[in-house]
Motif scaffolding. Sequence first.
Motif, short mmCIF file in Angstrom:
data_model
loop_
_atom_site.label_atom_id
_atom_site.label_comp_id
_atom_site.label_asym_id
_atom_site.label_seq_id
_atom_site.Cartn_x
_atom_site.Cartn_y
_atom_site.Cartn_z
N VAL A 1 -8.56 -14.03 0.18
CA VAL A 1 -7.76 -14.26 1.38
C VAL A 1 -6.60 -13.27 1.35
N MET A 2 -6.41 -12.53 2.44
CA MET A 2 -5.30 -11.58 2.56
C MET A 2 -4.41 -12.00 3.71
N LEU A 3 -3.13 -12.24 3.42
CA LEU A 3 -2.15 -12.67 4.43
C LEU A 3 -1.12 -11.56 4.62
N GLY A 4 -1.05 -11.02 5.85
CA GLY A 4 -0.14 -9.94 6.13
C GLY A 4 1.31 -10.35 5.96
N ARG A 5 2.14 -9.39 5.50
CA ARG A 5 3.58 -9.62 5.38
C ARG A 5 4.36 -8.61 6.21
N SER A 6 3.96 -7.33 6.19
CA SER A 6 4.66 -6.30 6.96
C SER A 6 3.74 -5.10 7.13
N GLY A 7 4.11 -4.21 8.07
CA GLY A 7 3.34 -3.00 8.28
C GLY A 7 2.06 -3.22 9.06
N VAL A 8 1.32 -2.13 9.26
CA VAL A 8 0.07 -2.18 10.03
C VAL A 8 -0.97 -1.29 9.35
N CYS B 1 0.82 -1.20 0.00
CA CYS B 1 0.00 0.00 0.00
C CYS B 1 0.86 1.26 0.00
N ILE B 2 0.37 2.27 -0.68
CA ILE B 2 1.01 3.59 -0.71
C ILE B 2 0.14 4.53 0.11
N VAL B 3 0.71 5.09 1.17
CA VAL B 3 -0.08 5.92 2.09
C VAL B 3 -0.06 7.37 1.62
N GLU B 4 -1.22 7.85 1.18
CA GLU B 4 -1.35 9.25 0.77
C GLU B 4 -1.98 10.09 1.87
N HIS B 5 -2.77 9.48 2.72
CA HIS B 5 -3.34 10.16 3.89
C HIS B 5 -3.63 9.09 4.94
N HIS B 6 -3.81 9.53 6.18
CA HIS B 6 -3.97 8.58 7.28
C HIS B 6 -5.42 8.21 7.55
N GLY B 7 -6.37 8.93 6.94
CA GLY B 7 -7.78 8.68 7.21
C GLY B 7 -8.32 7.48 6.47
N TRP B 8 -9.62 7.27 6.63
CA TRP B 8 -10.27 6.10 6.03
C TRP B 8 -10.47 6.28 4.54
N SER B 9 -10.26 5.20 3.82
CA SER B 9 -10.58 5.18 2.39
C SER B 9 -12.08 5.03 2.22
N PRO C 1 -3.24 4.82 10.28
CA PRO C 1 -3.03 5.87 11.29
C PRO C 1 -1.58 6.11 11.65
N LEU C 2 -0.71 5.11 11.46
CA LEU C 2 0.70 5.28 11.80
C LEU C 2 1.51 5.82 10.63
N GLY C 3 0.87 5.93 9.46
CA GLY C 3 1.55 6.52 8.33
C GLY C 3 2.44 5.58 7.55
N CYS C 4 2.49 4.31 7.94
CA CYS C 4 3.35 3.35 7.23
C CYS C 4 2.50 2.48 6.30
N GLY C 5 3.05 2.16 5.16
CA GLY C 5 2.33 1.30 4.22
C GLY C 5 2.51 -0.16 4.57
N ASP C 6 1.43 -0.92 4.53
CA ASP C 6 1.50 -2.35 4.81
C ASP C 6 1.68 -3.11 3.50
N SER C 7 2.10 -4.36 3.62
CA SER C 7 2.19 -5.24 2.45
C SER C 7 1.55 -6.57 2.80
N TYR C 8 0.97 -7.22 1.79
CA TYR C 8 0.29 -8.49 2.02
C TYR C 8 0.24 -9.28 0.72
N THR C 9 -0.04 -10.57 0.86
CA THR C 9 -0.28 -11.44 -0.29
C THR C 9 -1.77 -11.72 -0.36
N CYS C 10 -2.33 -11.68 -1.54
CA CYS C 10 -3.76 -11.90 -1.71
C CYS C 10 -4.01 -13.09 -2.64
N LEU C 11 -4.96 -13.91 -2.25
CA LEU C 11 -5.45 -15.00 -3.11
C LEU C 11 -6.92 -14.73 -3.40
#
Length: 294
Positions: free
Chosen positions: A52-59, A34-42, A90-100
């Motif tokens: 299925v979404m499996l987290g890899r990094s970030g929050v 994910c690319i964080v452009e703002h901290h609010g809700w999409s 909310p923390l401003g960091c982009g998360d990454s995940y694998t999706c099936l």
Amino acid sequence: MPDGIGSDPRRRTSPARWRVLGHPQGILAYQVRCIVEHHGWSEPAAETTHKVMLGRSGVYRRRVNGRTAFSDATSVLLTRPGDEMAVAHPLGCGDSYTCLEIDPEVLAERSDAARWLHEAGWEGSSDGSLDLAHRLLVAEFRRGLDPFEMGERLHGFLDRLLGHVTGVRPGTDLDRAVGRRAATLAAHRQLADRAREVLAAADFSLTLDEVAREVGASPHHLSRVFQRVTGSSLTAYRNRLRVRAVLDTLAEADGPPLREVASEYGFADQAHLTRVVRDHVGHPPARLRALLAA
């Protein structure tokens, strides 16, 4: 679905970098950062497939059908067509995940098809073994598989994943402890999520007392509530985050020496790093570096 940068081309979502891993018949596998452009809700977006979404990094925080929850590198989420999801960072960091993305015909062939086709989605977490299987699968796809082997690997992993999520739901002890007191249950879940957020945002140098001060609770109360909500101790959860961060680093082509990895993630030394990683995923870091290299 093409590789690229931006929203999912099939529907409006948060901007991200997309990389397709493979698309054998019935399952589409891809990675997202994910690319964080703002901290609010999409804006809420309706799901169109079983996913299925499996987290890899970030929050990040997610809101699925009106229910808000916290997601990190340990999270697993299953959604169905029609589910509405919005996300915030909310923390401003982009998360990454694998999706099936899974065709309903694939699920219909299973003996437990009704659960996945007709019941609400599922949310939970992966253990060290499932997380390693997920990362090894991604590494194999990036190295290159023919469509036959790709399909067999994906279907085998899907069986393992769906078998994993049929276990006892975390928080069962909490439900028994607070009974029908909905406000107490909500407060305990909020406290645990806040602790997860603090741990995920820190550099693994915080003490238990410091985490407790950050969330406004005593160390004893925080430890007890966290165990009841998540089914895991704070120490075990912190190590799960650390091991996942280490696995990300080990997958890098020109990663730092192991002694530097140990220092970066707050381990006492390289031997401590090796012991914790082996306990979680069954292999030492040097072996994992070879397995995960793409």
